[in-house]
Design an enzyme around this catalytic site. Sequence first.
Site, short mmCIF file in Angstrom:
data_model
loop_
_atom_site.label_atom_id
_atom_site.label_comp_id
_atom_site.label_asym_id
_atom_site.label_seq_id
_atom_site.Cartn_x
_atom_site.Cartn_y
_atom_site.Cartn_z
N SER A 53 0.83 -1.20 0.00
CA SER A 53 0.00 0.00 0.00
C SER A 53 0.87 1.25 0.00
O SER A 53 1.96 1.26 0.58
CB SER A 53 -0.87 -0.01 1.26
OG SER A 53 -1.51 1.23 1.42
N TYR A 95 -2.63 -1.43 10.62
CA TYR A 95 -2.80 -1.93 9.25
C TYR A 95 -1.58 -1.58 8.40
O TYR A 95 -0.97 -2.44 7.75
CB TYR A 95 -4.08 -1.35 8.61
CG TYR A 95 -4.07 -1.42 7.12
CD1 TYR A 95 -4.28 -2.62 6.47
CD2 TYR A 95 -3.79 -0.29 6.35
CE1 TYR A 95 -4.23 -2.70 5.09
CE2 TYR A 95 -3.73 -0.35 4.98
CZ TYR A 95 -3.95 -1.56 4.34
OH TYR A 95 -3.88 -1.62 2.98
N LYS A 135 1.68 -3.94 6.52
CA LYS A 135 2.17 -3.89 5.13
C LYS A 135 3.68 -3.67 5.12
O LYS A 135 4.41 -4.28 4.34
CB LYS A 135 1.44 -2.80 4.34
CG LYS A 135 -0.03 -3.09 4.12
CD LYS A 135 -0.23 -4.36 3.29
CE LYS A 135 -1.67 -4.80 3.19
NZ LYS A 135 -1.83 -6.14 2.60
C1 UD1 Z 1 -7.54 4.66 3.23
C2 UD1 Z 1 -6.69 4.13 4.35
C3 UD1 Z 1 -5.44 3.57 3.75
C4 UD1 Z 1 -5.77 2.49 2.74
C5 UD1 Z 1 -6.69 3.06 1.68
C6 UD1 Z 1 -7.16 1.95 0.77
C7 UD1 Z 1 -7.29 5.55 6.27
C8 UD1 Z 1 -6.81 6.61 7.21
N1 UD1 Z 1 -6.42 5.19 5.29
O1 UD1 Z 1 -6.83 5.68 2.62
O2 UD1 Z 1 -4.60 3.06 4.74
O3 UD1 Z 1 -4.60 2.02 2.13
O4 UD1 Z 1 -7.83 3.64 2.31
O5 UD1 Z 1 -8.05 2.43 -0.17
O6 UD1 Z 1 -8.38 5.06 6.37
N2 UD1 Z 1 -13.10 11.11 2.74
C9 UD1 Z 1 -14.13 12.00 3.02
N3 UD1 Z 1 -15.31 11.50 3.49
C10 UD1 Z 1 -15.53 10.16 3.67
C11 UD1 Z 1 -14.47 9.26 3.37
C12 UD1 Z 1 -13.28 9.76 2.91
O7 UD1 Z 1 -13.96 13.21 2.87
O8 UD1 Z 1 -16.61 9.79 4.11
C13 UD1 Z 1 -11.83 11.62 2.23
C14 UD1 Z 1 -10.64 11.27 3.09
O9 UD1 Z 1 -10.43 12.25 4.07
C15 UD1 Z 1 -9.51 11.20 2.06
C16 UD1 Z 1 -10.21 10.75 0.77
O10 UD1 Z 1 -11.58 11.01 0.97
O11 UD1 Z 1 -8.99 12.47 1.84
C17 UD1 Z 1 -10.03 9.27 0.50
O12 UD1 Z 1 -10.37 8.54 1.67
P1 UD1 Z 1 -10.36 6.95 1.72
O13 UD1 Z 1 -11.15 6.41 0.60
O14 UD1 Z 1 -10.73 6.54 3.10
O15 UD1 Z 1 -8.84 6.57 1.40
P2 UD1 Z 1 -7.48 7.01 2.16
O16 UD1 Z 1 -7.74 7.85 3.32
O17 UD1 Z 1 -6.59 7.55 1.10
#
Ligand code: UD1
Length: 339
Positions: free
Chosen positions: A127, A152, A156
Amino acid sequence: MKMKKILVTGGLGFIGSHTVVELQNAGFEVIIIDNLSNTKISVLDKITEITGLKPEYHNIDLRVKEDVKLFFNNHKIDGIIHFAAFKAVGESMQNPLDYYENNIGSLVYLLQEMRDRKITNFIFSSSCTVYGQADQLPITENAPVKTAESTYGNTKQIGEEIIKETCKADNLQAIALRYFNPIGAHESIKIGELPLGVPQNLIPFVTQTAAGIRKELAVFGDDYPTIDGTAVRDYIHVVDLAKAHIAALKRLINKENKENFEFFNVGSGTGTSVLEVIKTFEKVSKKPLNYKIVGRREGDITAAYADTTIANKELNWQTEKNLEEALDAAWQWQQKNKE
Ligand code: UD1
């Protein structure tokens, strides 16, 4: 030439199922191990519908060493793509030991069987989380691995270390693929992401909100130093990601790898903010999305997107799909799976 037999652990999961389809399309014989801890057995039938070939399937828990051994006693395998693992960041902080047992224990048992049976080709799901908040963007493979923010993420990092050391000691040939943010669904809309409960990841939350399952999307923070204040990620279509595994496997089988242990960034190479995702989704779905800005989510980084130059060259692989296509597939998948 005899068909190569590839074991895919976690082959009924989101990335695993798409990879199984691409393996079959590329002429590999696939055997799946999956304990159904985060997916459904019906995915097996869907894979069969897509490719016309039913992969051999075993419900084995890789934490049970004797069962793993028994499986290898009965099968001759040419390579392994190892997806089976827990992947929820929040949950990993609450149950670290479960995460270490599942993600590390299983890996060790597999590698022991590979050593004992002289199976050399291994692809590992890693990841981009190993980079944390990188100092430079886009992120190249030369960026340092930072102290993990979550259990997690640590599994990795430790997983990569275990594989690297095994490659030095034994004749293991391995490639770790450091995924950015996989999204989307197969173009047949027969397989896709099946999040259990309230989705933690952005895209399933977006599609569930558009479908009326969730009231509104909370956008976590608009005060980041980015183009519009929202956090930036690299979203990659899951089919493109699946194809990177085939490219990596072929590299090992054809002995084109330059080192026994290699790792590559697998992303689209493009950074997209949360608001840009929302805008693109609205365009694709032709629906306004109900969202509001809230505070930052703890542990989130500002921005991460891949420099894919090395992966493009060494794996002879490129993405073929864009964000619109990925969101369109995710939206069609959501509409098909209303619950
Ligand atoms: C998350 C995991 C990461 C994992 C990846 C796999 C966390 C902190 N990190 O990353 O370890 O490898 O998924 O796909 O969970 N967001 C919103 N609203 C929401 C959900 C997300 O604004 O309801 C934003 C988040 O703040 C982020 C972006 O969308 O900026 C992507 O979020 P997400 O899909 O959870 O992925 P990661 O945080 O990049």
